[in-house]
Design an enzyme around this catalytic site. Structure first.
Site, PDB file in Angstrom:
ATOM      1  N   LYS A 119       0.820  -1.219   0.000  1.00 38.46           N
ATOM      2  CA  LYS A 119       0.000   0.000   0.000  1.00 38.46           C
ATOM      3  C   LYS A 119       0.852   1.268   0.000  1.00 38.46           C
ATOM      4  O   LYS A 119       0.405   2.319  -0.443  1.00 38.46           O
ATOM      5  CB  LYS A 119      -0.985  -0.022   1.159  1.00 38.46           C
ATOM      6  CG  LYS A 119      -2.051  -1.094   0.928  1.00 38.46           C
ATOM      7  CD  LYS A 119      -3.125  -1.127   1.968  1.00 38.46           C
ATOM      8  CE  LYS A 119      -4.223  -2.110   1.580  1.00 38.46           C
ATOM      9  NZ  LYS A 119      -3.781  -3.525   1.650  1.00 38.46           N
TER      10      LYS A 119
HETATM   11  C1  LIG Z   1      -4.366  -4.601   1.050  1.00 41.29           C
HETATM   12  C2  LIG Z   1      -3.572  -5.840   0.915  1.00 41.29           C
HETATM   13  C3  LIG Z   1      -3.918  -6.859   0.004  1.00 41.29           C
HETATM   14  C4  LIG Z   1      -5.166  -6.802  -0.850  1.00 41.29           C
HETATM   15  O1  LIG Z   1      -5.104  -5.816  -1.828  1.00 41.29           O
HETATM   16  P1  LIG Z   1      -6.455  -5.297  -2.563  1.00 41.29           P
HETATM   17  O2  LIG Z   1      -6.027  -4.127  -3.342  1.00 41.29           O
HETATM   18  O3  LIG Z   1      -7.403  -4.937  -1.440  1.00 41.29           O
HETATM   19  O4  LIG Z   1      -6.970  -6.420  -3.382  1.00 41.29           O
HETATM   20  C5  LIG Z   1      -3.082  -7.964  -0.106  1.00 41.29           C
HETATM   21  N1  LIG Z   1      -1.986  -8.085   0.672  1.00 41.29           N
HETATM   22  C6  LIG Z   1      -1.621  -7.133   1.570  1.00 41.29           C
HETATM   23  C7  LIG Z   1      -0.404  -7.347   2.395  1.00 41.29           C
HETATM   24  C8  LIG Z   1      -2.393  -5.980   1.714  1.00 41.29           C
HETATM   25  O5  LIG Z   1      -2.026  -5.050   2.614  1.00 41.29           O
END
Ligand SMILES: *Cc1c(COP(=O)(O)O)cnc(C)c1O
Length: 474
Positions: A119
């Protein structure tokens, strides 16, 4: 570039108009009017650095920030210093280094930013974009969110120290790991407010919703959000699909397969858009954990969001979702960008129902979009973490393990498979200990963060107490 809502609202805003907002006024999600076609530019882009590539791609979608300013924002965001926690420190300059497990089987490291989860890739850009646009307009924003871990910390590290931005982040008291708590609560920046709510994540989330529904309070205190439906986050994520493609191939005649550990469909939505722009992606493999709403759709054509009480708490918690908030973007494309159909389908979803595309004309179109899917369980995660450790000497986190497990079931002979590595193992230490009976590796600089002084206010799960904190600090 102008933007349209998946439900048809015809405001035709530009990028900066939608940057600070959330949903479109009609409840839909924003998408660009069209996807720029870039197949004939791939060869030229192959040699670019990450920030140069980010600028090229983002400038197709952001046409209301002067090019020189956007370039400076990209340069400032994608530095080896910010994304420095690579397995191989020598590769930090790549920003998203590719690690090969075998010929044609790779991990794309997206979790080398400040909070060790993917993120950061988009959120760091958002922080710099927010600061730029708010400065220009002489405005301020108070970001209010609820988190069970990754999103909240990524938002705080992106917004810390930024002018005209405050962050009020709610988290369930005592429910996050000691490491996650330390990451968030040890921040001493004056514009970051951690609020621990005596209750569960859903209680914190309900308070955020209640504040957002209070139009008067929201306007008076300039409340905003940075959740995963934000278009700028999706746009920023498109870039690393291109970068990963260039790293894994020799020429732009080759195709690749990406496998994406998925929850809210934000990450893989960016992959879908990269493919629509002309990046040669043969397949997009969607991996879920026990919360298999999306796997069910790609296997059966039925989209059946779950009740929150039907949502499993798993060891890959950032994928524990009951409905996928970005999924509407893909369905909009699948149904030929007809907002009337999307409105009709989401009338059912918003009323707590489901929909099926299994028997209509759209099921036949689904294969054109390249999606396949699979799911993974706690036992699969443990087995995959052990196997990758034993075979390659690499420690992977629980979400990436879901990806590797499903990727192995969907390899295409002769094509590179690129699994997106979405977090580092240290964030989910408990499961690493269960799988490997050892402590996860952690970056040197983060040793002992659990012992740093913490800055957090604890409140009851009560709307008034949270509002009081906001009022006090604004
Ligand atoms: C947020 C997240 C996901 C999922 O991603 P999306 O964009 O919600 O599909 C997968 N792995 C980690 C470590 C995350 O923080």
């Amino acid at each position: 570039m102008k933007y349209i809502s998946t439900r048809g609202h015809a405001g035709h805003p530009s990028f900066c108009d939608i940057l600070l907002g959330g949903l479109a006024p009609d409840g839909g999600l924003y998408l660009p009017e069209s996807y720029p076609q870039v197949a004939d530019r791939l060869a030229a882009w192959r040699e670019l650095s990450y920030s140069e590539l980010a600028f090229e791609i983002l400038s197709l979608y952001i046409t209301d920030i002067p090019a020189a300013d956007l370039e400076a924002i990209c340069d400032k965001t994608y530095t080896a210093q910010t994304y420095r926690w690579s397995r191989d420190a020598g590769k930090a300059r790549d920003i998203v280094p590719l690690t090969s497990l075998e010929p044609d089987f790779h991990l794309l490291e997206l979790s080398n930013g400040p909070t060790l989860a993917f993120k950061d890739m988009a959120m760091q850009l958002l922080g710099n974009l927010f600061e730029y646009v708010l400065d220009k307009r002489g405005e301020t924003i108070n970001i209010l969110g609820a988190t069970s871990g990754d999103t909240g910390s990524a938002a705080e590290y992106a917004m810390r120290g930024k002018h005209n931005v405050r962050v009020f982040m709610l988290s369930p008291e005592g429910k996050m790991s000691a490491f996650q708590r330390a990451q968030m609560y040890s921040l001493q920046d004056e514009n970051i407010f951690n609020i621990a709510v005596r209750g569960m994540f859903d209680d914190a989330q309900d308070i955020v919703k209640a504040v957002s529904n209070d139009a008067e309070f929201k306007a008076k205190y300039k409340i905003g959000a940075v959740n995963s439906i934000n278009w700028a986050r999706v746009a920023a994520q498109i870039v690393y699909y291109f970068k990963g493609y260039f790293e894994a191939t020799q020429s732009c005649a080759e195709e690749v397969v990406f496998c994406v550990p998925s929850g809210n469909f934000g990450n893989i939505c960016a992959g879908h858009i990269a493919r629509m722009m002309g990046l040669p992606i043969a397949r997009l493999v969607l991996a879920t954990n026990e919360n298999d709403v999306l796997d069910e759709f790609f296997r059966t054509g039925i989209y059946r969001p779950r009740a929150t009480t039907e949502t499993y708490v798993t060891s890959s918690p950032s994928m524990d979702i009951s409905k996928a908030s970005n999924f509407e973007r893909f369905i909009f494309d699948l149904v030929g960008r007809d907002p009337a159909i999307v409105r009709q389908l989401w009338r059912q979803v918003d009323a707590g129902g489901s929909f099926s595309l299994a028997d209509g004309p759209f099921a036949a179109r689904l294969p054109d979009y390249g999606f396949v899917s699979g799911c993974s369980s706690h036992a699969d995660r443990l087995a995959t973490i052990r196997d990758v450790w034993a075979r390659y000497g690499l420690m992977i986190d629980t979400h990436t393990a879901d990806g590797v497990k499903v990727a192995r079931e969907h390899r295409v002979a002769g094509l590179p498979m690129i699994v997106l590595e979405t977090a580092q193992a240290v964030k989910f230490a408990e499961t690493i200990r269960e799988a490997l009976d050892r402590e996860p590796v952690r970056p040197k600089e983060l040793e002992g963060i659990e012992d740093l002084p913490q800055r957090v206010e604890v409140v009851d799960a009560a709307l008034d107490q949270v509002k009081d904190i906001i009022v006090l600090h604004c």
